[in-house]
Design an enzyme around this catalytic site. Structure first.
Site, PDB file in Angstrom:
ATOM      1  N   LYS A  22       0.863  -1.272  -0.073  1.00 20.79           N
ATOM      2  CA  LYS A  22       0.103   0.167  -0.059  1.00 20.79           C
ATOM      3  C   LYS A  22       0.756   1.233   0.011  1.00 20.79           C
ATOM      4  CE  LYS A  22      -1.257   1.728   3.999  1.00 20.79           C
ATOM      5  NZ  LYS A  22      -1.261   3.270   4.248  1.00 20.79           N
ATOM      6  N   ASN A  23       1.883   1.281   0.830  1.00 22.18           N
ATOM      7  CA  ASN A  23       2.671   2.386   1.068  1.00 22.18           C
ATOM      8  C   ASN A  23       3.643   2.679   0.188  1.00 22.18           C
ATOM      9  OD1 ASN A  23       1.210   3.145   3.328  1.00 22.18           O
ATOM     10  ND2 ASN A  23       2.869   2.650   4.866  1.00 22.18           N
ATOM     11  N   CYS A 115      -4.637  13.646  13.103  1.00 19.70           N
ATOM     12  CA  CYS A 115      -4.271  12.336  12.872  1.00 19.70           C
ATOM     13  C   CYS A 115      -4.659  11.539  13.947  1.00 19.70           C
ATOM     14  CB  CYS A 115      -3.232  11.940  11.884  1.00 19.70           C
ATOM     15  SG  CYS A 115      -2.924  10.342  11.662  1.00 19.70           S
ATOM     16  N   ARG A 120       1.622  14.768  13.009  1.00 18.94           N
ATOM     17  CA  ARG A 120       1.948  14.495  11.559  1.00 18.94           C
ATOM     18  C   ARG A 120       1.810  15.842  10.786  1.00 18.94           C
ATOM     19  NH1 ARG A 120      -0.785   9.392   9.332  1.00 18.94           N
ATOM     20  NH2 ARG A 120       1.328   9.222   8.262  1.00 18.94           N
ATOM     21  N   ASP A 309       4.896   1.115  12.034  1.00 20.95           N
ATOM     22  CA  ASP A 309       3.492   0.213  11.541  1.00 20.95           C
ATOM     23  C   ASP A 309       3.333  -1.119  11.980  1.00 20.95           C
ATOM     24  OD1 ASP A 309       3.104   2.472  10.213  1.00 20.95           O
ATOM     25  OD2 ASP A 309       3.838   2.050   8.115  1.00 20.95           O
ATOM     26  N   ARG A 401      -8.785   0.070   4.981  1.00 23.88           N
ATOM     27  CA  ARG A 401      -7.606   1.131   4.084  1.00 23.88           C
ATOM     28  C   ARG A 401      -6.377   0.501   3.852  1.00 23.88           C
ATOM     29  NH1 ARG A 401      -7.772   6.783   7.094  1.00 23.88           N
ATOM     30  NH2 ARG A 401      -6.303   7.084   5.112  1.00 23.88           N
TER      31      ARG A 401
HETATM   32  N1  EPU Z   1       7.192  14.797  10.441  1.00 24.66           N
HETATM   33  C1  EPU Z   1       7.568  15.999  10.666  1.00 24.66           C
HETATM   34  N2  EPU Z   1       7.468  16.891   9.853  1.00 24.66           N
HETATM   35  C2  EPU Z   1       6.996  16.500   8.262  1.00 24.66           C
HETATM   36  C3  EPU Z   1       6.823  15.079   8.219  1.00 24.66           C
HETATM   37  C4  EPU Z   1       6.886  14.286   9.248  1.00 24.66           C
HETATM   38  O1  EPU Z   1       7.847  16.420  11.795  1.00 24.66           O
HETATM   39  O2  EPU Z   1       6.791  17.385   7.497  1.00 24.66           O
HETATM   40  C5  EPU Z   1       7.466  13.590  11.639  1.00 24.66           C
HETATM   41  C6  EPU Z   1       6.268  12.993  11.913  1.00 24.66           C
HETATM   42  O3  EPU Z   1       5.337  13.445  12.537  1.00 24.66           O
HETATM   43  C7  EPU Z   1       6.661  11.412  12.157  1.00 24.66           C
HETATM   44  C8  EPU Z   1       7.842  11.491  11.510  1.00 24.66           C
HETATM   45  O4  EPU Z   1       8.498  12.749  11.480  1.00 24.66           O
HETATM   46  O5  EPU Z   1       7.054  11.807  13.781  1.00 24.66           O
HETATM   47  C9  EPU Z   1       7.958  10.468  10.380  1.00 24.66           C
HETATM   48  O6  EPU Z   1       6.780  10.625   9.841  1.00 24.66           O
HETATM   49  P1  EPU Z   1       6.900  10.467   8.197  1.00 24.66           P
HETATM   50  O7  EPU Z   1       6.704  11.558   7.363  1.00 24.66           O
HETATM   51  O8  EPU Z   1       7.925   9.349   7.680  1.00 24.66           O
HETATM   52  O9  EPU Z   1       5.240   9.544   7.815  1.00 24.66           O
HETATM   53  P2  EPU Z   1       4.535   9.395   6.612  1.00 24.66           P
HETATM   54  O10 EPU Z   1       5.581   9.709   5.441  1.00 24.66           O
HETATM   55  O11 EPU Z   1       3.525  10.658   6.636  1.00 24.66           O
HETATM   56  C10 EPU Z   1       4.620   7.128   6.222  1.00 24.66           C
HETATM   57  C11 EPU Z   1       3.647   6.009   6.214  1.00 24.66           C
HETATM   58  C12 EPU Z   1       3.073   5.603   7.705  1.00 24.66           C
HETATM   59  C13 EPU Z   1       4.299   5.163   8.500  1.00 24.66           C
HETATM   60  C14 EPU Z   1       5.300   6.380   8.581  1.00 24.66           C
HETATM   61  C15 EPU Z   1       6.473   6.060   9.256  1.00 24.66           C
HETATM   62  C16 EPU Z   1       2.687   5.930   4.043  1.00 24.66           C
HETATM   63  C17 EPU Z   1       1.309   6.223   3.145  1.00 24.66           C
HETATM   64  N3  EPU Z   1       2.477   6.222   5.185  1.00 24.66           N
HETATM   65  O12 EPU Z   1       3.832   8.221   6.685  1.00 24.66           O
HETATM   66  O13 EPU Z   1       2.216   4.405   7.383  1.00 24.66           O
HETATM   67  O14 EPU Z   1       3.788   5.064   9.785  1.00 24.66           O
HETATM   68  O15 EPU Z   1       5.718   6.730   7.130  1.00 24.66           O
HETATM   69  O16 EPU Z   1       7.082   4.949   8.692  1.00 24.66           O
HETATM   70  O17 EPU Z   1       3.924   5.848   3.311  1.00 24.66           O
HETATM   71  C18 EPU Z   1       0.547   2.914   7.824  1.00 24.66           C
HETATM   72  O18 EPU Z   1       0.594   2.649   6.686  1.00 24.66           O
HETATM   73  O19 EPU Z   1      -0.500   2.603   8.995  1.00 24.66           O
HETATM   74  C19 EPU Z   1       1.067   4.383   8.332  1.00 24.66           C
HETATM   75  C20 EPU Z   1       0.758   5.189   9.095  1.00 24.66           C
END
Ligand code: EPU
Length: 422
Positions: A22-23, A115, A120, A309, A401
């Site tokens: 998915k991701n 969220c 996030r 995750d 989802r």
């Molecule tokens: N963060 C910031 N600023 C940003 C972006 C992120 O401070 O601009 C922080 C977040 O709050 C968090 C950390 O950085 O503490 C990591 O977040 P990341 O941006 O890596 O998360 P994401 O890219 O939004 C993806 C996955 C998530 C998974 C996270 C961490 C997808 C679609 N989602 O989210 O997957 O938990 O990386 O590995 O790829 C799930 O599949 O259940 C899921 C939530």
């Protein structure tokens, strides 16, 4: 709305196929906006998040056909505004920002709201776009990105207080493919899904090196072309079924996995006293529940560390594993909603400041429980497999989802589950 009834006590055995990730699918689907030519993407899981992304692409003007896991996307003309009604449903919608900005010089996307797993923010995404020369404004709940004269390559460090960002790295990497000159992303996320996106972009004619490491170098090109790509296996779905097998299995085989992506989860299961065997090619594994499982400590970390995750699912396993276990989530410190529900089933868990202290009990007992997010719902399903009685898991849409036909896969393995209307 559906709920899942899980009649506890069945032993899992047999084999299933793991779906495409998915991701990895979500940013890859968004990346097809970067070209006017056809992109054909295989093994896209049939889950509601990929359906939302397809709806967003269609709303932006793409023509999309989907047939048994293969999606064909063609975007000859594009709008630049992603509709709030669709974007608000899924945070990953923000990964259309990079492609729209690169191809159209403008993107208007709703600021993602709160969220359940944490705050996030998107500051790191925006830091990257600004480094490439985009102007960032906020109006009416939207992020407005503009780069009327195109983007210019730059060096940008995407490290945040919680480490690297997966979708932020994806977004900046996608935008940089069409920027003028060289972009260097330092402190990049090294998740396999980022590498899969880079492989997809390179097959479209992008010039990306270093994806899968902390430093990604992108040489901008004038245009990208159509391509065909098969999405990598879903390591979180695989990890979830591996954990289910450790909890309630007697030799469960998972096909279409990738051993390299599962090292941290495998190590955690082995540490908890279970056995994981891979075939020589590393694409099939069999998990055996150990005779003498024991509690263990885990800390989530960016890849190749133990994935956030998979934190909830491991918590469910350790809830009935003898001894004391401590799980710390360093990425999403608030991601412990499942613990309150597990406690209603009799688990002994204390959560404080992003850390769960779990004292294994002999058996959980069934209770009506509420799914709060995708991985929390998976944890409740796992816990219910060995609980005494029938657990009703409400708000099943959370699990739909991200897990393709989870009830059918569990039935194939011998679990006693039923999806019913709530
Ligand atoms: N963060 C910031 N600023 C940003 C972006 C992120 O401070 O601009 C922080 C977040 O709050 C968090 C950390 O950085 O503490 C990591 O977040 P990341 O941006 O890596 O998360 P994401 O890219 O939004 C993806 C996955 C998530 C998974 C996270 C961490 C997808 C679609 N989602 O989210 O997957 O938990 O990386 O590995 O790829 C799930 O599949 O259940 C899921 C939530």
């Amino acid at each position: 709305m559906d709920k899942l009834l899980v009649h506890g006590g069945a032993t899992l055995r047999g084999a299933i196929n793991i779906s495409g990730s998915k991701n990895a699918s979500l940013p890859i689907l968004a990346a097809s906006l970067l070209t006017a030519e056809d992109c054909i993407i295989g093994r896209v899981p049939d889950v509601s998040d990929t359906n939302y992304m397809i709806q967003i692409l269609s709303a932006l003007g793409a023509s999309v056909e989907r047939s048994s896991g293969t999606v064909r996307i063609s975007c000859s003309d594009l709008a630049v505004e992603a509709p709030y009604e669709l974007v608000r449903r899924m945070r990953a919608s923000i990964c259309v920002m990079g492609p729209l900005l690169a191809r159209k010089g403008r993107a208007v996307v709703s600021l993602p709201g709160g969220c359940v797993i944490g705050d996030r923010p998107v500051d790191l995404h925006l830091r990257g776009f600004q480094a490439l020369g985009a102007k960032v404004e906020f109006e009416g709940g939207n992020i407005i990105l503009t780069a009327p004269d195109g983007l210019r390559g730059a060096e940008v460090d995407l490290c945040g207080t919680h480490g690297p960002t997966v979708l932020g790295t994806d977004n900046v990497m996608m935008a940089a493919t069409l920027a003028e000159g060289l972009t260097i992303i330092e402190s990049a996320a090294a998740e396999p899904e980022v590498l899969d996106l880079a492989n997809f972009l390179n097959s479209m004619g992008a010039k990306i090196e270093g994806a899968g490491t902390r430093r990604i170098v992108i040489e901008g090109v004038k245009a990208l072309h159509g391509t065909q790509h098969t999405v990598i296996p879903d390591r979180i779905e695989a990890g979830t079924f591996m954990t289910a097998a450790a909890l309630a299995g007697e030799g469960v085989t998972l096909r279409r996995v990738c051993r390299d992506h599962l090292k941290a989860v495998t190590a955690a299961l082995v540490k908890a006293g279970h056995r994981v065997d891979f075939n020589a090619a590393g694409d099939i594994c069999t998990v055996y529940r150990g005779d003498d499982p024991k509690g263990c400590d885990l800390v989530t970390a960016p890849y190749p560390g133990y994935p956030t995750d998979m934190q909830a699912q491991m918590t469910a396993l350790l809830a009935t594993t003898p001894g004391l276990s401590v799980i710390k989530d360093t990425i999403f410190a608030q991601r412990f909603m499942h613990c309150a529900e597990l406690k209603r089933m009799g688990a002994d868990i204390t959560v404080d400041h992003g850390t769960a202290v779990i004292r294994g009990v002999a058996q959980l007992s069934a209770a009506p429980v509420m799914a709060s997010d995708l991985r929390a719902s998976a944890a409740l399903v796992l816990a219910a497999l060995t609980a005494k009685g029938t657990t009703a898991i409400h708000r099943l849409y959370h699990i739909d989802r991200g897990y393709e036909h989870i009830d059918e896969k569990l039935l194939l393995l011998g679990a006693d589950v039923q999806r019913v209307r709530d």
